[in-house]
Design a protein around this motif. Structure first.
Motif, PDB file in Angstrom:
ATOM      1  N   LEU A   1       0.732  -1.182  -0.034  1.00  0.00           N
ATOM      2  CA  LEU A   1       0.018  -0.009  -0.145  1.00  0.00           C
ATOM      3  C   LEU A   1       1.058   1.262  -0.058  1.00  0.00           C
ATOM      4  O   LEU A   1       0.570   2.209  -0.956  1.00  0.00           O
ATOM      5  CB  LEU A   1      -0.877   0.144   1.112  1.00  0.00           C
ATOM      6  CG  LEU A   1      -1.910   1.117   1.160  1.00  0.00           C
ATOM      7  CD1 LEU A   1      -2.828   1.319  -0.101  1.00  0.00           C
ATOM      8  CD2 LEU A   1      -2.771   1.032   2.635  1.00  0.00           C
ATOM      9  N   LYS A   2       2.000   0.954   0.786  1.00  0.00           N
ATOM     10  CA  LYS A   2       2.862   2.403   0.932  1.00  0.00           C
ATOM     11  C   LYS A   2       3.556   2.830  -0.616  1.00  0.00           C
ATOM     12  O   LYS A   2       3.648   3.926  -1.038  1.00  0.00           O
ATOM     13  CB  LYS A   2       3.952   2.195   1.874  1.00  0.00           C
ATOM     14  CG  LYS A   2       4.931   3.439   1.953  1.00  0.00           C
ATOM     15  CD  LYS A   2       6.003   3.088   2.977  1.00  0.00           C
ATOM     16  CE  LYS A   2       6.808   2.094   2.663  1.00  0.00           C
ATOM     17  NZ  LYS A   2       7.973   2.583   1.820  1.00  0.00           N
ATOM     18  N   GLU A   3       3.905   1.578  -1.298  1.00  0.00           N
ATOM     19  CA  GLU A   3       4.212   1.718  -2.656  1.00  0.00           C
ATOM     20  C   GLU A   3       3.590   2.607  -3.506  1.00  0.00           C
ATOM     21  O   GLU A   3       3.754   3.228  -4.612  1.00  0.00           O
ATOM     22  CB  GLU A   3       5.065   0.287  -3.090  1.00  0.00           C
ATOM     23  CG  GLU A   3       6.067  -0.259  -2.530  1.00  0.00           C
ATOM     24  CD  GLU A   3       6.522  -1.398  -3.140  1.00  0.00           C
ATOM     25  OE1 GLU A   3       6.160  -1.832  -4.282  1.00  0.00           O
ATOM     26  OE2 GLU A   3       7.227  -2.136  -2.247  1.00  0.00           O
ATOM     27  N   VAL A   4       2.145   1.973  -3.542  1.00  0.00           N
ATOM     28  CA  VAL A   4       1.032   2.337  -4.433  1.00  0.00           C
ATOM     29  C   VAL A   4       0.744   3.995  -3.864  1.00  0.00           C
ATOM     30  O   VAL A   4       0.967   4.810  -4.915  1.00  0.00           O
ATOM     31  CB  VAL A   4      -0.370   1.769  -4.069  1.00  0.00           C
ATOM     32  CG1 VAL A   4      -1.696   2.483  -4.608  1.00  0.00           C
ATOM     33  CG2 VAL A   4      -0.072   0.242  -4.446  1.00  0.00           C
ATOM     34  N   LEU A   5       1.123   4.419  -2.566  1.00  0.00           N
ATOM     35  CA  LEU A   5       0.887   5.663  -2.306  1.00  0.00           C
ATOM     36  C   LEU A   5       2.034   6.711  -2.747  1.00  0.00           C
ATOM     37  O   LEU A   5       1.889   7.668  -3.205  1.00  0.00           O
ATOM     38  CB  LEU A   5       0.777   5.755  -0.643  1.00  0.00           C
ATOM     39  CG  LEU A   5      -0.695   5.452  -0.242  1.00  0.00           C
ATOM     40  CD1 LEU A   5      -0.485   5.449   1.419  1.00  0.00           C
ATOM     41  CD2 LEU A   5      -1.662   6.336  -0.560  1.00  0.00           C
ATOM     42  N   GLU A   6       3.212   6.109  -2.766  1.00  0.00           N
ATOM     43  CA  GLU A   6       4.491   6.562  -3.331  1.00  0.00           C
ATOM     44  C   GLU A   6       4.327   6.921  -4.770  1.00  0.00           C
ATOM     45  O   GLU A   6       4.793   7.916  -5.131  1.00  0.00           O
ATOM     46  CB  GLU A   6       5.716   5.703  -3.139  1.00  0.00           C
ATOM     47  CG  GLU A   6       5.977   5.795  -1.448  1.00  0.00           C
ATOM     48  CD  GLU A   6       7.333   4.832  -1.148  1.00  0.00           C
ATOM     49  OE1 GLU A   6       7.671   4.114  -1.953  1.00  0.00           O
ATOM     50  OE2 GLU A   6       7.712   5.038  -0.071  1.00  0.00           O
ATOM     51  N   ARG A   7       3.882   5.861  -5.695  1.00  0.00           N
ATOM     52  CA  ARG A   7       3.722   6.087  -6.951  1.00  0.00           C
ATOM     53  C   ARG A   7       2.809   7.181  -7.371  1.00  0.00           C
ATOM     54  O   ARG A   7       2.973   8.017  -8.163  1.00  0.00           O
ATOM     55  CB  ARG A   7       3.272   4.630  -7.642  1.00  0.00           C
ATOM     56  CG  ARG A   7       4.570   3.705  -7.412  1.00  0.00           C
ATOM     57  CD  ARG A   7       4.022   2.562  -8.049  1.00  0.00           C
ATOM     58  NE  ARG A   7       5.151   1.355  -8.049  1.00  0.00           N
ATOM     59  CZ  ARG A   7       4.989   0.215  -8.304  1.00  0.00           C
ATOM     60  NH1 ARG A   7       4.004  -0.277  -8.759  1.00  0.00           N
ATOM     61  NH2 ARG A   7       5.979  -0.621  -8.055  1.00  0.00           N
TER      62      ARG A   7
ATOM     63  N   VAL B   1       3.862  18.682  -1.171  1.00  0.00           N
ATOM     64  CA  VAL B   1       5.174  17.773  -1.236  1.00  0.00           C
ATOM     65  C   VAL B   1       5.922  17.655  -0.031  1.00  0.00           C
ATOM     66  O   VAL B   1       6.403  16.455   0.375  1.00  0.00           O
ATOM     67  CB  VAL B   1       6.181  18.439  -2.266  1.00  0.00           C
ATOM     68  CG1 VAL B   1       7.150  17.754  -2.535  1.00  0.00           C
ATOM     69  CG2 VAL B   1       5.194  18.574  -3.682  1.00  0.00           C
ATOM     70  N   GLU B   2       6.132  18.667   0.866  1.00  0.00           N
ATOM     71  CA  GLU B   2       6.919  18.496   2.084  1.00  0.00           C
ATOM     72  C   GLU B   2       6.173  17.678   2.861  1.00  0.00           C
ATOM     73  O   GLU B   2       6.647  16.587   3.697  1.00  0.00           O
ATOM     74  CB  GLU B   2       7.038  20.028   2.797  1.00  0.00           C
ATOM     75  CG  GLU B   2       7.947  19.589   3.927  1.00  0.00           C
ATOM     76  CD  GLU B   2       9.381  19.454   3.866  1.00  0.00           C
ATOM     77  OE1 GLU B   2       9.743  19.002   4.849  1.00  0.00           O
ATOM     78  OE2 GLU B   2       9.883  19.487   2.945  1.00  0.00           O
ATOM     79  N   ALA B   3       4.872  17.897   3.061  1.00  0.00           N
ATOM     80  CA  ALA B   3       4.067  17.078   4.323  1.00  0.00           C
ATOM     81  C   ALA B   3       3.774  15.692   3.751  1.00  0.00           C
ATOM     82  O   ALA B   3       4.191  14.502   4.658  1.00  0.00           O
ATOM     83  CB  ALA B   3       2.799  17.708   4.427  1.00  0.00           C
ATOM     84  N   LEU B   4       3.818  15.436   2.860  1.00  0.00           N
ATOM     85  CA  LEU B   4       3.716  14.087   2.034  1.00  0.00           C
ATOM     86  C   LEU B   4       5.016  13.250   2.025  1.00  0.00           C
ATOM     87  O   LEU B   4       5.267  12.263   2.701  1.00  0.00           O
ATOM     88  CB  LEU B   4       3.536  14.073   0.376  1.00  0.00           C
ATOM     89  CG  LEU B   4       3.175  12.719  -0.202  1.00  0.00           C
ATOM     90  CD1 LEU B   4       2.003  12.045   0.355  1.00  0.00           C
ATOM     91  CD2 LEU B   4       2.798  13.026  -1.642  1.00  0.00           C
ATOM     92  N   GLY B   5       6.234  14.046   1.842  1.00  0.00           N
ATOM     93  CA  GLY B   5       7.686  13.359   2.193  1.00  0.00           C
ATOM     94  C   GLY B   5       7.680  13.070   3.712  1.00  0.00           C
ATOM     95  O   GLY B   5       8.069  11.965   3.807  1.00  0.00           O
ATOM     96  N   GLN B   6       7.255  14.007   4.392  1.00  0.00           N
ATOM     97  CA  GLN B   6       7.561  13.661   5.918  1.00  0.00           C
ATOM     98  C   GLN B   6       6.782  12.560   6.601  1.00  0.00           C
ATOM     99  O   GLN B   6       6.879  11.824   7.222  1.00  0.00           O
ATOM    100  CB  GLN B   6       7.214  15.166   6.704  1.00  0.00           C
ATOM    101  CG  GLN B   6       8.120  16.160   6.517  1.00  0.00           C
ATOM    102  CD  GLN B   6       9.481  15.834   7.009  1.00  0.00           C
ATOM    103  OE1 GLN B   6       9.799  15.122   7.921  1.00  0.00           O
ATOM    104  NE2 GLN B   6      10.563  16.273   6.442  1.00  0.00           N
ATOM    105  N   ALA B   7       5.514  12.424   5.821  1.00  0.00           N
ATOM    106  CA  ALA B   7       4.538  11.386   6.135  1.00  0.00           C
ATOM    107  C   ALA B   7       5.265   9.950   5.883  1.00  0.00           C
ATOM    108  O   ALA B   7       4.902   9.123   6.575  1.00  0.00           O
ATOM    109  CB  ALA B   7       3.305  11.591   5.734  1.00  0.00           C
ATOM    110  N   LEU B   8       5.600  10.115   4.622  1.00  0.00           N
ATOM    111  CA  LEU B   8       6.382   8.712   4.167  1.00  0.00           C
ATOM    112  C   LEU B   8       7.414   8.370   4.870  1.00  0.00           C
ATOM    113  O   LEU B   8       7.494   7.079   5.274  1.00  0.00           O
ATOM    114  CB  LEU B   8       6.436   8.897   2.595  1.00  0.00           C
ATOM    115  CG  LEU B   8       5.248   8.780   1.764  1.00  0.00           C
ATOM    116  CD1 LEU B   8       5.758   9.091   0.084  1.00  0.00           C
ATOM    117  CD2 LEU B   8       4.400   7.596   1.671  1.00  0.00           C
TER     118      LEU B   8
END
Length: 77
Positions: free
Chosen positions: A24-30, A46-53
């Protein structure tokens, strides 16, 4: 004996859940990369998404470590 079986089952189920979450994390990253390439994310997003991942990856590492600490029964693995 029941506790040993439960521990093995719990560990196996835990690893299965982590594997599913990894997919699921890979799908979210893609999806995030697609949105980034399309220019539909703001710099703050972008910053928030990067921090969350990153936080998600650290949490997964903690979960994997906890699962590895569950003692195996004899003959397991």
């Amino acid at each position: 004996m029941t506790q040993r079986i439960a521990a093995d089952a719990g560990r196996g189920l835990g690893h299965l859940v982590v594997t599913v979450l990894d997919v699921l994390k890979e799908v979210l990253e893609r999806q995030a990369l697609r949105r980034l390439d399309a220019g539909t994310l703001t710099p703050a997003q972008v910053e928030a998404l990067g921090q969350a991942l990153i936080a998600l990856e650290f949490r997964f590492a903690e979960i994997r470590a906890a699962l590895d600490e569950i003692p195996a029964t004899e003959g397991a693995k």
